[in-house]
Design a protein around this motif. Sequence first.
Motif, PDB file in Angstrom:
ATOM      1  N   UNK A 147       0.829  -1.249  -0.118  1.00 49.50           N
ATOM      2  CA  UNK A 147       0.055   0.023   0.000  1.00 49.50           C
ATOM      3  C   UNK A 147       0.985   1.271   0.024  1.00 49.50           C
ATOM      4  N   UNK A 148       0.354   2.268  -0.446  1.00 51.01           N
ATOM      5  CA  UNK A 148       1.234   3.521  -0.414  1.00 51.01           C
ATOM      6  C   UNK A 148       2.480   3.668  -1.226  1.00 51.01           C
ATOM      7  N   UNK A 149       2.482   2.865  -2.309  1.00 53.38           N
ATOM      8  CA  UNK A 149       3.630   2.737  -3.239  1.00 53.38           C
ATOM      9  C   UNK A 149       4.200   3.809  -3.628  1.00 53.38           C
ATOM     10  N   UNK A 150       5.465   4.359  -3.637  1.00 60.81           N
ATOM     11  CA  UNK A 150       5.807   5.730  -4.215  1.00 60.81           C
ATOM     12  C   UNK A 150       7.326   5.109  -4.978  1.00 60.81           C
ATOM     13  N   UNK A 151       8.107   5.802  -5.539  1.00 61.34           N
ATOM     14  CA  UNK A 151       9.432   5.459  -6.178  1.00 61.34           C
ATOM     15  C   UNK A 151      10.280   4.794  -5.317  1.00 61.34           C
ATOM     16  N   UNK A 152      10.647   5.095  -4.154  1.00 65.42           N
ATOM     17  CA  UNK A 152      11.542   4.543  -3.246  1.00 65.42           C
ATOM     18  C   UNK A 152      10.957   4.020  -1.829  1.00 65.42           C
ATOM     19  N   UNK A 153       9.518   4.085  -1.820  1.00 63.30           N
ATOM     20  CA  UNK A 153       9.082   3.841  -0.396  1.00 63.30           C
ATOM     21  C   UNK A 153       7.687   2.934  -0.796  1.00 63.30           C
ATOM     22  N   UNK A 154       7.443   2.397   0.295  1.00 63.50           N
ATOM     23  CA  UNK A 154       6.115   1.408   0.362  1.00 63.50           C
ATOM     24  C   UNK A 154       5.792   1.220   2.000  1.00 63.50           C
ATOM     25  N   UNK A 155       4.316   1.024   2.005  1.00 65.03           N
ATOM     26  CA  UNK A 155       3.895   0.582   3.277  1.00 65.03           C
ATOM     27  C   UNK A 155       3.211  -0.693   3.059  1.00 65.03           C
ATOM     28  N   UNK A 156       3.307  -1.172   4.319  1.00 70.94           N
ATOM     29  CA  UNK A 156       2.166  -2.651   4.300  1.00 70.94           C
ATOM     30  C   UNK A 156       1.595  -2.574   5.920  1.00 70.94           C
ATOM     31  N   UNK A 157       0.489  -3.253   5.687  1.00 73.88           N
ATOM     32  CA  UNK A 157      -0.156  -3.050   7.037  1.00 73.88           C
ATOM     33  C   UNK A 157      -0.426  -4.642   7.358  1.00 73.88           C
ATOM     34  N   UNK A 158       0.150  -4.722   8.766  1.00 74.02           N
ATOM     35  CA  UNK A 158       0.139  -6.208   9.332  1.00 74.02           C
ATOM     36  C   UNK A 158      -0.986  -6.356  10.350  1.00 74.02           C
ATOM     37  N   UNK A 159      -1.420  -7.778  10.353  1.00 72.63           N
ATOM     38  CA  UNK A 159      -2.570  -8.164  11.118  1.00 72.63           C
ATOM     39  C   UNK A 159      -1.802  -8.605  12.265  1.00 72.63           C
ATOM     40  N   UNK A 160      -2.675  -8.865  13.444  1.00 76.27           N
ATOM     41  CA  UNK A 160      -1.861  -9.327  14.709  1.00 76.27           C
ATOM     42  C   UNK A 160      -1.329 -10.774  14.617  1.00 76.27           C
ATOM     43  N   UNK A 161      -1.917 -11.742  13.846  1.00 76.32           N
ATOM     44  CA  UNK A 161      -1.223 -12.996  13.554  1.00 76.32           C
ATOM     45  C   UNK A 161      -0.014 -12.924  13.189  1.00 76.32           C
ATOM     46  N   UNK A 162      -0.015 -12.224  11.827  1.00 72.47           N
ATOM     47  CA  UNK A 162       1.602 -12.053  11.207  1.00 72.47           C
ATOM     48  C   UNK A 162       2.344 -11.408  12.190  1.00 72.47           C
ATOM     49  N   UNK A 163       1.803 -10.318  12.839  1.00 68.21           N
ATOM     50  CA  UNK A 163       2.914  -9.458  13.862  1.00 68.21           C
ATOM     51  C   UNK A 163       3.324 -10.535  15.115  1.00 68.21           C
ATOM     52  N   UNK A 164       2.538 -11.226  15.502  1.00 68.78           N
ATOM     53  CA  UNK A 164       2.855 -12.139  16.507  1.00 68.78           C
ATOM     54  C   UNK A 164       3.942 -13.448  16.280  1.00 68.78           C
ATOM     55  N   UNK A 165       3.556 -13.830  14.810  1.00 69.95           N
ATOM     56  CA  UNK A 165       4.224 -15.041  14.511  1.00 69.95           C
ATOM     57  C   UNK A 165       5.478 -14.864  13.677  1.00 69.95           C
ATOM     58  N   UNK A 166       5.895 -13.829  13.144  1.00 67.92           N
ATOM     59  CA  UNK A 166       7.009 -13.558  12.614  1.00 67.92           C
ATOM     60  C   UNK A 166       7.908 -12.558  13.300  1.00 67.92           C
ATOM     61  N   UNK A 167       8.871 -12.014  12.635  1.00 67.84           N
ATOM     62  CA  UNK A 167       9.994 -11.405  13.399  1.00 67.84           C
ATOM     63  C   UNK A 167       9.805  -9.660  13.063  1.00 67.84           C
ATOM     64  N   UNK A 168       8.491  -9.576  12.723  1.00 69.72           N
ATOM     65  CA  UNK A 168       8.204  -8.050  12.242  1.00 69.72           C
ATOM     66  C   UNK A 168       7.978  -7.232  13.693  1.00 69.72           C
ATOM     67  N   UNK A 169       7.766  -8.115  14.641  1.00 70.04           N
ATOM     68  CA  UNK A 169       7.396  -7.417  15.999  1.00 70.04           C
ATOM     69  C   UNK A 169       8.683  -7.150  16.393  1.00 70.04           C
ATOM     70  N   UNK A 170       9.865  -7.327  15.899  1.00 73.17           N
ATOM     71  CA  UNK A 170      11.082  -6.919  16.424  1.00 73.17           C
ATOM     72  C   UNK A 170      11.616  -5.801  15.551  1.00 73.17           C
ATOM     73  N   UNK A 171      10.823  -5.474  14.583  1.00 71.30           N
ATOM     74  CA  UNK A 171      11.451  -4.463  13.653  1.00 71.30           C
ATOM     75  C   UNK A 171      10.949  -3.111  14.075  1.00 71.30           C
ATOM     76  N   UNK A 172      11.988  -2.255  14.119  1.00 71.80           N
ATOM     77  CA  UNK A 172      11.673  -0.891  14.638  1.00 71.80           C
ATOM     78  C   UNK A 172      12.177   0.173  13.596  1.00 71.80           C
ATOM     79  N   UNK A 173      11.810   1.293  13.764  1.00 72.22           N
ATOM     80  CA  UNK A 173      12.371   2.422  12.663  1.00 72.22           C
ATOM     81  C   UNK A 173      13.907   2.295  12.939  1.00 72.22           C
ATOM     82  N   UNK A 174      14.510   2.352  11.786  1.00 71.80           N
ATOM     83  CA  UNK A 174      15.934   2.410  11.696  1.00 71.80           C
ATOM     84  C   UNK A 174      16.568   0.830  11.252  1.00 71.80           C
TER      85      UNK A 174
END
Length: 199
Positions: A147-174
Amino acid sequence: MFTGIIETLGEIEAIREEGTNLHFTVKSELSNELKIDQSIAHNGVCLTVVALTDTNHTVTAIQETLEKTNLGHLALGSKVNLERCMQMNGRLDGHIVQGHVDQTAVCVKRAELDGSWEYRFKYDAQNGNVTVEKGSVCVNGISLTVVGSENDEFSVFIIPYTFEHTNLHQVNVGDTVNLEFDIIGKYVARLMARGELPL
């Protein structure tokens, strides 16, 4: 070939240097089901199992892999997303993923919404990779919708299951993540750049 549907999280138990290579020993609930020479994606990077015990497996990352992915940032205790290669008689629940990371990106936004999370990633567009709105992208081995696709950036939305069962919950800004762009989109972009596909 993979689907971007993470099976489980692994934990880095040991890291051993050998020349410019790094050997990662990963503890996971999948380890006792693996075999030597089997391919398994770690944060979206296809690596070969070179050693096994009942509770862990070892894979090797060469210098080029370390330079082009975030595996060089792993430390003892780091969590990695794990996926075994897809079975030809199974459902393709995510999208076609090769396990070949195209480049890394940096997280520039993490926002908790009411029941979900938004992540925004910035990458170097000079490599010629692109995202498209509602298209697929693989982030740390996870099949996600852009979502929110631009030339060098994009966004994604994460549901609670994916947040809890992958390492995205450890990914922070930077933090740095691995990106694999949609294979069909990459071929189309390359053909257009060569002038072999009409606009």
